[in-house]
Design a protein around this motif. Structure first.
Motif, PDB file in Angstrom:
ATOM      1  N   ASN A 264       0.932  -1.283  -0.062  1.00 49.18           N
ATOM      2  CA  ASN A 264       0.177   0.557   0.142  1.00 49.18           C
ATOM      3  C   ASN A 264       0.933   1.408   0.032  1.00 49.18           C
ATOM      4  O   ASN A 264       0.443   2.504   0.198  1.00 49.18           O
ATOM      5  N   GLY A 270       0.776   2.042  -4.958  1.00 48.47           N
ATOM      6  CA  GLY A 270      -0.466   2.501  -3.504  1.00 48.47           C
ATOM      7  C   GLY A 270      -1.081   2.768  -3.447  1.00 48.47           C
ATOM      8  O   GLY A 270      -1.742   4.050  -4.344  1.00 48.47           O
ATOM      9  N   ASP A 271      -1.291   3.678  -2.050  1.00 41.29           N
ATOM     10  CA  ASP A 271      -2.146   4.305  -2.149  1.00 41.29           C
ATOM     11  C   ASP A 271      -2.343   5.932  -1.930  1.00 41.29           C
ATOM     12  O   ASP A 271      -2.923   6.697  -2.478  1.00 41.29           O
TER      13      ASP A 271
END
Length: 291
Positions: A264, A270-271
């Motif tokens: 993540n 990723g976020d």
């Protein structure tokens, strides 16, 4: 009036569906050619039609791209794009099975087009006589459904990964060296190449096939896995090698699956990605020229 209108729309919809079905129907020659797919449980006519309507980009027409392109052409992938700016060398012949001795000195994608069309005239071959770089990666990949990365340099692997993640495309990356190979597949929402290898290795750490050699048949082992991954993703059959790094040691014939979690905090998938544009990894050990 409402009832008649509804009935008319229903008839038009049914007629349109029949026309579309006729357009998508296989010819008698295709039914013979793809018979073993058509009778295959879970694949059938629907799976074959999906392949015929699919577009796959193969980056690198070498050791991995040779078997991958041959099996995808034989399987009936409708459009295959080839990205390679290199010429056939005698040192290629030990593992790059698309080429023969008489092809030495010719442009790889020209020879590949002739061979693949001879295998299956159904297939549309699109030639990209270039090497992948930060300026063309997004434009090259944008129009394809799936990407097979089979080069011998980390520049292309990270370019394919980053461009595909940005565009929401599925891909498979393969690599071989000495007696070992590795491969992984990405679909949107699963672990990407940077989740496993966040940054390219330092130049001093990179070994290439031209430095240490590679077992020729290993290219076939990994390249055919990549072709199978493409077919699975395009048709929706089976379970792709997503969130997995698969390795093979040809000397012991040991295959290992390493489960990988999507990171993540990954810089690209990723976020909160920090990579928002394509950046090229400068070291390209096997690139002879750029056009």
């Amino acid at each position: 009036h409402h009832v008649w209108s509804k009935l008319l729309r229903s008839q038009v919809d049914t007629r349109f569906e029949k026309i579309q079905e006729m357009k998508n129907d296989l010819t008698s020659e295709q039914k013979r050619r793809y018979n073993r797919h058509l009778i295959l449980d879970g694949f059938g006519k629907e799976g074959q039609q999906r392949l015929l309507q699919s577009k796959v980009l193969i980056v690198g027409a070498g050791g991995l791209g040779s078997p991958a392109s041959m099996y995808l052409a034989a399987a009936g992938v409708g459009t295959i794009g080839l990205v390679d700016g290199d010429f056939v060398s005698s040192t290629n012949l030990q593992r790059q099975i698309l080429y023969t001795t008489s092809d030495v000195g010719q442009l790889k994608i020209d020879v590949a087009e002739k061979r693949l069309k001879a295998m299956n005239p159904d297939v549309n071959i699109i030639k990209h006589e270039i090497f992948l770089n930060e300026d063309n990666a997004l434009d090259l990949i944008r129009d394809y459904d799936f990407v097979v990365e089979g080069t011998d340099n980390f520049s292309s692997k990270y370019l394919v990964n980053d461009a595909c993640v940005m565009l929401g495309k599925a891909f498979t990356i393969g690599g071989i060296n000495r007696y070992g190979g590795q491969m992984m597949t990405h679909q949107p929402g699963t672990a990407c190449y940077r989740c496993i290898f966040p940054e390219p290795p330092a130049m001093a750490e990179v070994e290439t096939c031209s430095m240490v050699g590679v077992l020729g048949s290993l290219a076939g082992m990994v390249g055919t896995v990549q072709a199978t991954e493409a077919i699975k993703c395009l048709t929706g059959i089976g379970t792709p090698l997503t969130n997995v790094l698969l390795t093979v040691d040809a000397l012991t014939m040991m295959w290992h699956r390493f489960d990988i979690n999507k990171n993540n905090k990954c810089e690209i998938c990723g976020d909160h990605p920090s990579i928002t544009s394509i950046r090229e990894y400068a070291y390209k050990p096997c690139t002879k020229r750029n056009k």
